[in-house]
Write a protein that holds these residues in place. Structure first.
Motif, mmCIF file in Angstrom:
data_model
loop_
_atom_site.group_PDB
_atom_site.id
_atom_site.type_symbol
_atom_site.label_atom_id
_atom_site.label_comp_id
_atom_site.label_asym_id
_atom_site.label_seq_id
_atom_site.Cartn_x
_atom_site.Cartn_y
_atom_site.Cartn_z
ATOM 1 N N ARG A 15 0.834 -1.220 0.000
ATOM 2 C CA ARG A 15 0.000 0.000 0.000
ATOM 3 C C ARG A 15 0.864 1.263 0.000
ATOM 4 O O ARG A 15 0.635 2.202 0.750
ATOM 5 C CB ARG A 15 -0.976 -0.020 1.179
ATOM 6 N N CYS A 16 1.867 1.223 -0.868
ATOM 7 C CA CYS A 16 2.767 2.375 -1.005
ATOM 8 C C CYS A 16 2.605 2.943 -2.407
ATOM 9 O O CYS A 16 3.320 2.549 -3.332
ATOM 10 C CB CYS A 16 4.215 1.959 -0.763
ATOM 11 N N TYR A 17 1.679 3.866 -2.565
ATOM 12 C CA TYR A 17 1.369 4.363 -3.895
ATOM 13 C C TYR A 17 2.290 5.510 -4.315
ATOM 14 O O TYR A 17 2.182 6.023 -5.415
ATOM 15 C CB TYR A 17 -0.109 4.754 -3.955
ATOM 16 N N ASN A 18 3.218 5.862 -3.441
ATOM 17 C CA ASN A 18 4.270 6.807 -3.786
ATOM 18 C C ASN A 18 5.542 6.069 -4.207
ATOM 19 O O ASN A 18 6.557 6.682 -4.497
ATOM 20 C CB ASN A 18 4.576 7.731 -2.590
ATOM 21 N N CYS A 19 5.461 4.724 -4.250
ATOM 22 C CA CYS A 19 6.587 3.896 -4.668
ATOM 23 C C CYS A 19 6.491 3.610 -6.169
ATOM 24 O O CYS A 19 5.414 3.680 -6.759
ATOM 25 C CB CYS A 19 6.597 2.577 -3.893
ATOM 26 N N TYR A 20 7.614 3.294 -6.751
ATOM 27 C CA TYR A 20 7.686 3.010 -8.184
ATOM 28 C C TYR A 20 7.509 1.510 -8.440
ATOM 29 O O TYR A 20 7.635 0.687 -7.533
ATOM 30 C CB TYR A 20 9.034 3.455 -8.742
ATOM 31 N N VAL A 21 7.264 1.175 -9.698
ATOM 32 C CA VAL A 21 7.209 -0.226 -10.121
ATOM 33 C C VAL A 21 8.034 -0.402 -11.394
ATOM 34 O O VAL A 21 7.823 0.316 -12.379
ATOM 35 C CB VAL A 21 5.765 -0.698 -10.381
ATOM 36 N N VAL A 22 8.966 -1.322 -11.366
ATOM 37 C CA VAL A 22 9.734 -1.716 -12.554
ATOM 38 C C VAL A 22 9.848 -3.238 -12.516
ATOM 39 O O VAL A 22 10.450 -3.799 -11.599
ATOM 40 C CB VAL A 22 11.148 -1.095 -12.580
ATOM 41 N N HIS A 23 9.260 -3.896 -13.494
ATOM 42 C CA HIS A 23 9.338 -5.355 -13.536
ATOM 43 C C HIS A 23 10.776 -5.825 -13.749
ATOM 44 O O HIS A 23 11.599 -5.114 -14.333
ATOM 45 C CB HIS A 23 8.467 -5.896 -14.675
ATOM 46 N N HIS A 24 11.045 -7.045 -13.279
ATOM 47 C CA HIS A 24 12.357 -7.646 -13.536
ATOM 48 C C HIS A 24 12.547 -7.885 -15.025
ATOM 49 O O HIS A 24 11.586 -7.884 -15.802
ATOM 50 C CB HIS A 24 12.474 -8.994 -12.817
ATOM 51 N N GLU A 25 13.792 -8.131 -15.390
ATOM 52 C CA GLU A 25 14.077 -8.601 -16.738
ATOM 53 C C GLU A 25 14.950 -9.849 -16.653
ATOM 54 O O GLU A 25 15.437 -10.214 -15.573
ATOM 55 C CB GLU A 25 14.731 -7.508 -17.583
ATOM 56 N N VAL A 26 15.107 -10.507 -17.772
ATOM 57 C CA VAL A 26 15.916 -11.724 -17.810
ATOM 58 C C VAL A 26 17.381 -11.350 -17.605
ATOM 59 O O VAL A 26 17.923 -10.509 -18.321
ATOM 60 C CB VAL A 26 15.753 -12.438 -19.166
ATOM 61 N N ALA A 27 18.004 -11.958 -16.614
ATOM 62 C CA ALA A 27 19.410 -11.659 -16.322
ATOM 63 C C ALA A 27 20.300 -12.089 -17.482
ATOM 64 O O ALA A 27 20.037 -13.090 -18.158
ATOM 65 C CB ALA A 27 19.846 -12.365 -15.040
ATOM 66 N N ASP A 28 21.353 -11.333 -17.711
ATOM 67 C CA ASP A 28 22.308 -11.680 -18.776
ATOM 68 C C ASP A 28 22.872 -13.084 -18.577
ATOM 69 O O ASP A 28 23.134 -13.803 -19.555
ATOM 70 C CB ASP A 28 23.455 -10.671 -18.804
ATOM 71 N N SER A 29 23.062 -13.479 -17.314
ATOM 72 C CA SER A 29 23.638 -14.801 -17.044
ATOM 73 C C SER A 29 22.745 -15.913 -17.573
ATOM 74 O O SER A 29 23.238 -16.961 -18.016
ATOM 75 C CB SER A 29 23.876 -14.980 -15.543
ATOM 76 N N PHE A 30 21.436 -15.694 -17.555
ATOM 77 C CA PHE A 30 20.507 -16.680 -18.104
ATOM 78 C C PHE A 30 20.383 -16.516 -19.614
ATOM 79 O O PHE A 30 20.459 -17.485 -20.370
ATOM 80 C CB PHE A 30 19.132 -16.539 -17.454
ATOM 81 N N TYR A 31 20.207 -15.288 -20.050
ATOM 82 C CA TYR A 31 19.985 -15.022 -21.479
ATOM 83 C C TYR A 31 21.147 -15.521 -22.333
ATOM 84 O O TYR A 31 20.948 -16.072 -23.423
ATOM 85 C CB TYR A 31 19.773 -13.530 -21.690
#
Length: 285
Positions: free
Chosen positions: A80-96
Motif C-alpha cells: 500500500r505504497c502508492y508513492n513507490c515506483y514499479v519496474v518489472h524484472h528482466e531476464v538476467a544476462d547470465s541466463f539469457y
C-alpha cells in the motif's frame, strides 16, 4: 553497489543490476524488512505478504526519503505504497547468454520451485500423482519428498545448477508454475524468453506482464497461508480435475511470438533503464 538478499533469484537480479545499473551508493535488492531497508540509499524490492498498519506507515514514510522501487504492482499493492515506483524484472544476462540444448526432450513439462507453503507444494504433489495427468513432468526443487512418481522425475540441487542446465530443462516444453504468491516470480519470465509457455494462474504478478494472459488458468480461489506470523494471500485452482485437463491441453513447442516479445521488452537493460531514470531524478548515481 547493489547488495542482495540470499535467495538464488535475488542474487541473480542483484548481479544483473550491478552490471546494468551500477551505482556508487548502496542499493538493496530483496524482500521488505524495515530494519534492513533503512540502511540503504535506494531499494529495489518486493512485498510478498500483507503488511500491518505500522509497516505500511514505515514504508510510506521511507518512500519520502529515498526511491523505493517494487518489482511488481502486486507487491506495491500489498505494501500500500502508492508513492513507490514499479519496474518489472528482466531476464538476467547470465541466463539469457547461457548455452542450452534439447537434452531433456523426453519430458513434456518442467517445473522449478522452492518448498514454501505459499508456493503450493501440496498442489504439485497432487498433480503428479493424479490419474488423469497425461504429461511427464521434470521437477527441480529442494525437497523431492512425494514428487517422484510414474509421471514425474524430481531432481534436488536447487540453486546449484548452472543457468545452461536450467535453460535446457525449460527448452521446448511448458513451464508448470503452481506458486500461489510471489513478489515477481523469475522462472516464468526466463522460460518465456526461450519460447516456453507458462502453465499457471491468471493472477498477479504473472498476469501483469505475461503477453498471453488469455491462456492462463482463470478458475482460482484465494487462500490464507500464514508463514512466520504474517498473512500470505495465496491462489489455488478451485477444481483440481479441471486444472489437470488444463495442463494436459498444452503441447510441447517453442512459442516464437512469446519468445520474441520477452526478448524485445525484458532483456539487455530494456526494463532496468527505467531504474536509471528514477535514480537520476533523485540524484543517485
Amino acid at each position: 553497489m547493489w547488495i542482495g538478499f540470499g535467495a538464488v533469484s535475488t542474487q541473480k537480479v542483484t548481479k544483473d543490476l550491478n552490471k546494468k545499473i551500477p551505482i556508487k551508493e548502496l542499493g538493496y535488492m530483496g524482500p521488505w524488512s524495515p530494519r534492513v531497508w533503512q540502511n540503504y540509499k535506494v531499494i529495489y524490492g518486493v512485498v510478498e505478504w500483507v503488511l500491518d498498519f505500522n509497516e505500511v506507515y514505515q514504508l510510506n514514510a521511507m518512500a519520502e526519503e529515498k526511491p523505493i522501487i517494487f518489482a511488481s504492482y502486486w507487491s506495491r499493492f500489498l505494501g500500500r505504497c502508492y508513492n513507490c515506483y514499479v519496474v518489472h524484472h528482466e531476464v538476467a544476462d547470465s541466463f539469457y547468454d547461457a548455452q542450452y540444448n534439447d537434452s531433456f526432450s523426453e519430458y513434456d513439462v518442467f517445473t522449478i520451485y522452492f518448498e514454501l507453503a505459499r508456493k503450493n507444494p501440496d498442489l504439485l504433489r497432487k498433480i503428479v500423482s493424479h490419474p488423469k495427468l497425461k504429461k511427464k513432468v521434470l521437477i527441480v526443487t529442494n525437497n523431492c519428498n512425494g514428487l517422484n512418481t510414474d509421471k514425474a522425475k524430481c531432481i534436488t540441487g536447487f540453486g546449484n545448477m548452472s543457468e545452461g542446465m536450467i535453460k535446457s530443462m525449460m527448452y521446448g516444453k511448458p513451464l508448470l508454475w503452481v506458486s500461489g504468491d510471489e513478489g515477481f516470480g523469475l522462472p516464468p519470465l526466463e522460460a518465456s524468453s526461450i519460447g516456453s509457455q507458462v502453465i499457471s494462474f491468471d493472477v498477479p504478478p504473472l498476469n501483469e506482464w505475461y503477453p498471453e494472459r488469455d491462456k492462463l488458468y482463470k478458475f482460482v480461489l484465494p487462500k490464507e497461508v500464514r508463514m512466520g506470523g504474517v498473512l500470505n494471500p495465496t491462489f489455488r485452482p478451485d477444481n483440481l480435475d479441471d486444472f489437470i485437463d488444463y495442463i494436459n491441453s498444452f503441447e510441447k513447442k517453442v512459442d516464437k511470438d512469446l519468445r520474441d516479445y520477452v526478448v524485445e521488452n525484458f532483456t539487455k537493460g530494456k526494463k532496468y533503464k527505467t531504474i536509471k531514470y528514477i535514480l537520476d531524478e533523485w540524484g543517485i548515481g
